[in-house]
Write an enzyme that holds these catalytic residues in place. Sequence first.
Site, PDB file in Angstrom:
ATOM      1  N   GLY A 132      25.444  36.040  52.587  1.00  0.00           N
ATOM      2  CA  GLY A 132      25.246  35.565  53.960  1.00  0.00           C
ATOM      3  C   GLY A 132      26.424  35.938  54.848  1.00  0.00           C
ATOM      4  N   GLY A 140      28.330  35.202  48.760  1.00  0.00           N
ATOM      5  CA  GLY A 140      28.982  36.004  49.787  1.00  0.00           C
ATOM      6  C   GLY A 140      28.029  36.889  50.575  1.00  0.00           C
ATOM      7  N   GLY A 188      25.939  31.372  48.311  1.00  0.00           N
ATOM      8  CA  GLY A 188      27.267  31.132  47.756  1.00  0.00           C
ATOM      9  C   GLY A 188      27.865  32.374  47.118  1.00  0.00           C
ATOM     10  CE1 TYR A 199      16.791  25.470  53.021  1.00  0.00           C
ATOM     11  CE2 TYR A 199      16.958  26.332  55.260  1.00  0.00           C
ATOM     12  CZ  TYR A 199      17.478  25.585  54.224  1.00  0.00           C
ATOM     13  OH  TYR A 199      18.684  24.939  54.382  1.00  0.00           O
ATOM     14  CE1 TYR A 249      24.556  31.169  59.901  1.00  0.00           C
ATOM     15  CE2 TYR A 249      23.385  29.374  60.967  1.00  0.00           C
ATOM     16  CZ  TYR A 249      23.380  30.542  60.223  1.00  0.00           C
ATOM     17  OH  TYR A 249      22.192  31.072  59.813  1.00  0.00           O
ATOM     18  CD  GLU A 297      13.768  35.933  66.133  1.00  0.00           C
ATOM     19  OE1 GLU A 297      12.898  35.051  65.980  1.00  0.00           O
ATOM     20  OE2 GLU A 297      14.430  36.043  67.174  1.00  0.00           O
ATOM     21  CB  VAL A 334      20.938  34.612  51.316  1.00  0.00           C
ATOM     22  CG1 VAL A 334      21.309  34.892  49.869  1.00  0.00           C
ATOM     23  CG2 VAL A 334      21.638  35.600  52.255  1.00  0.00           C
TER      24      VAL A 334
END
Length: 171
Positions: free
Chosen positions: A109, A107, A105, A29, A143, A95, A99
Amino acid sequence: MPDTAQRLRDATPDDVPAILRLIQELADYERAPDAVEATEAHLHTALFPPDPATARSHAIVAEVTDSGGNTQIVGMAVWYVTFSTWLGRHGVWLEDLFVQPAHRGSGLGTALLARLAQICVERDYGRLEWWVLNWNEPSIGFYRSLGAAPQDEWTVFRLDGDALTALAARS
């Protein structure tokens, strides 16, 4: 997404293959698929030393169980304890948080970050910190939605490889 039950738990040694798989998915990713050098042996040593009191790194996993009773680890938070001289207290450095895209989406994370925040509060730690790549707008937005603030007055420095070896030879 099919009907699922979700839960977080502290990782166990049996979770190491799944954690390594998620680390590789995160590297993919983050556009660095060949950067992962970690092995299962490295993770076992780091996360689950023979004396648990000496563990310097920790992991929480997020798992889902589908309606057929199949359970799969789909997320993780790998963290360690830091120390702030200015606060005179410890903190948590996250670190890696990951997900799998199919479960974003849901929940998980937020739940992983909330668990780390809970650890900070329970232990009277003063901070929960992490890095995010500048191009990763979805994560930055996530975040910020939780109240996290970027600390962009700092520049990250790193010594590794030959530079690390060369500096160590000076001592």
